[in-house]
Write an enzyme that holds these catalytic residues in place. Structure first.
Site, PDB file in Angstrom:
ATOM      1  N   CYS A 191       0.885  -1.164   0.000  1.00  0.00           N
ATOM      2  CA  CYS A 191       0.000   0.000   0.000  1.00  0.00           C
ATOM      3  C   CYS A 191       0.918   1.207   0.000  1.00  0.00           C
ATOM      4  O   CYS A 191       1.526   1.522   1.021  1.00  0.00           O
ATOM      5  CB  CYS A 191      -0.915   0.016   1.217  1.00  0.00           C
ATOM      6  SG  CYS A 191      -1.892   1.535   1.319  1.00  0.00           S
ATOM      7  N   CYS A 228      -2.559  -0.377   4.051  1.00  0.00           N
ATOM      8  CA  CYS A 228      -3.727  -1.253   3.926  1.00  0.00           C
ATOM      9  C   CYS A 228      -3.279  -2.706   3.825  1.00  0.00           C
ATOM     10  O   CYS A 228      -2.331  -3.027   3.108  1.00  0.00           O
ATOM     11  CB  CYS A 228      -4.545  -0.867   2.697  1.00  0.00           C
ATOM     12  SG  CYS A 228      -5.232   0.796   2.814  1.00  0.00           S
ATOM     13  N   CYS A 233      -0.567   4.166   2.437  1.00  0.00           N
ATOM     14  CA  CYS A 233      -0.543   4.025   3.897  1.00  0.00           C
ATOM     15  C   CYS A 233      -0.077   2.618   4.216  1.00  0.00           C
ATOM     16  O   CYS A 233       1.075   2.301   3.936  1.00  0.00           O
ATOM     17  CB  CYS A 233      -1.881   4.385   4.541  1.00  0.00           C
ATOM     18  SG  CYS A 233      -3.337   3.673   3.754  1.00  0.00           S
TER      19      CYS A 233
END
Lengths: 202, 95
Positions: free
Chosen positions: A106, A111, A109
């Site tokens: 990700c 995820c 961020c």
């Protein structure tokens, strides 16, 4: 309700920890979420471990019809094995084959399919992994110990939004006669992120 | 928006430099790719991140980009290598 916050000095004061605590304090002070809700989310994440994802993979290895359902509708397929996903994120499963190798990152961020694997490893959240996985995935894979042949296509999956991705690793050769439970032992967390292959049988 | 995007459609990612939270990685802005699948509709994070309700929902597409298109000569891998990025439809124009 300042009393509900743990004193900051009780927490390791790295930059990231300080930032997280500051954000949490803002969110709770402004009434966006409560401390109890945060604790509940963390608790639910910890209920799962990679052994749960491994059971899903092992079932897909022994049952072609299940695998087909898993690849087309992962939410209902994992529900067949008793796993409920959180309501606010979908799940998709990508299959590694002799021709294509997926790895998941990700870049925005961190995820991660927490509903099936538990909390992500620290390296998955690091800036180094999030940057390098997408720019030089083959170098990252080599550092994890996986040297892919040039003819194998590398597909980096960037889970930027509402879908969490689980990799279905290749079933190792020499496992044709193994039972589902024993197969699950070969499925590591890293193989379901796509930075490693499944373990070889002893 | 016109007709909804479908698997196989060629798209180009908008280059808008918006000032608010959004979920479009910088490295695919302006790049051409192919829709691999449409996941369905989800609340718009650009609204939710700023206190909105996320409505109307936006369709989320998985878009495939060739790594050599994204990184050019910097990319050291096979020509066939790809990156698959989940992207909201309002960031995609038909290519």
């Amino acid at each position: 309700m300042a009393d509900e916050h743990p004193p900051l000095e009780h927490v390791e004061r790295g930059l990231r920890a300080t930032r997280i605590l500051a954000i949490r304090r803002l969110l709770t002070d402004k009434g966006v979420i409560t401390v109890a809700e945060v604790d509940d989310i963390i608790e639910r994440a910890r209920e799962r471990t990679p052994a749960d994802g491994a059971k899903v993979v092992a079932r897909a290895w022994v049952d072609d019809a299940y695998k087909a359902r898993l690849l087309t509708n992962a939410r209902s397929a994992v529900a067949e094995l008793g796993y409920r996903l959180s309501h606010d994120a979908e799940l998709a499963v990508v299959e590694n084959t002799a021709d294509v190798h997926h790895l998941v990152v990700c870049t925005l961020c961190s995820c991660y399919p927490t509903s099936l694997l538990g909390p992500p490893p620290d390296w998955y959240k690091s800036f180094a992994y999030r940057q390098r996985a997408v720019v030089e995935p083959r170098a990252v894979l080599r550092e994890f110990g996986l040297a892919l042949a040039g003819r194998v296509r590398v597909a980096v999956v960037d889970s930027t939004a509402d879908v969490r991705y689980l990799v279905l690793p290749r079933r190792p050769s020499g496992t044709e006669n193994m039972a589902e439970d024993a197969l699950a032992e070969l499925v590591t967390r890293d193989s379901m992120i796509g930075v490693a292959a499944a373990r070889l049988p002893r | 928006m016109g007709v909804a995007l479908r698997a196989g459609d060629m798209v180009i990612v908008r280059t808008a430099d918006v000032g608010h939270h959004h979920r479009t990685p910088w490295f695919v802005k302006g790049k051409a790719g192919t829709v691999r699948l449409v996941h369905g509709a989800f609340p718009n994070p650009e609204s939710r991140a700023h206190g909105g309700d996320g409505l109307p929902k936006r369709r989320l597409c998985q878009v495939e980009f060739r790594q050599t298109d994204v990184w050019g000569k910097r990319y050291r891998g096979a020509d066939a290598d790809v990156v698959l990025v989940d992207m909201f439809e309002h960031w995609l124009e038909r290519g």
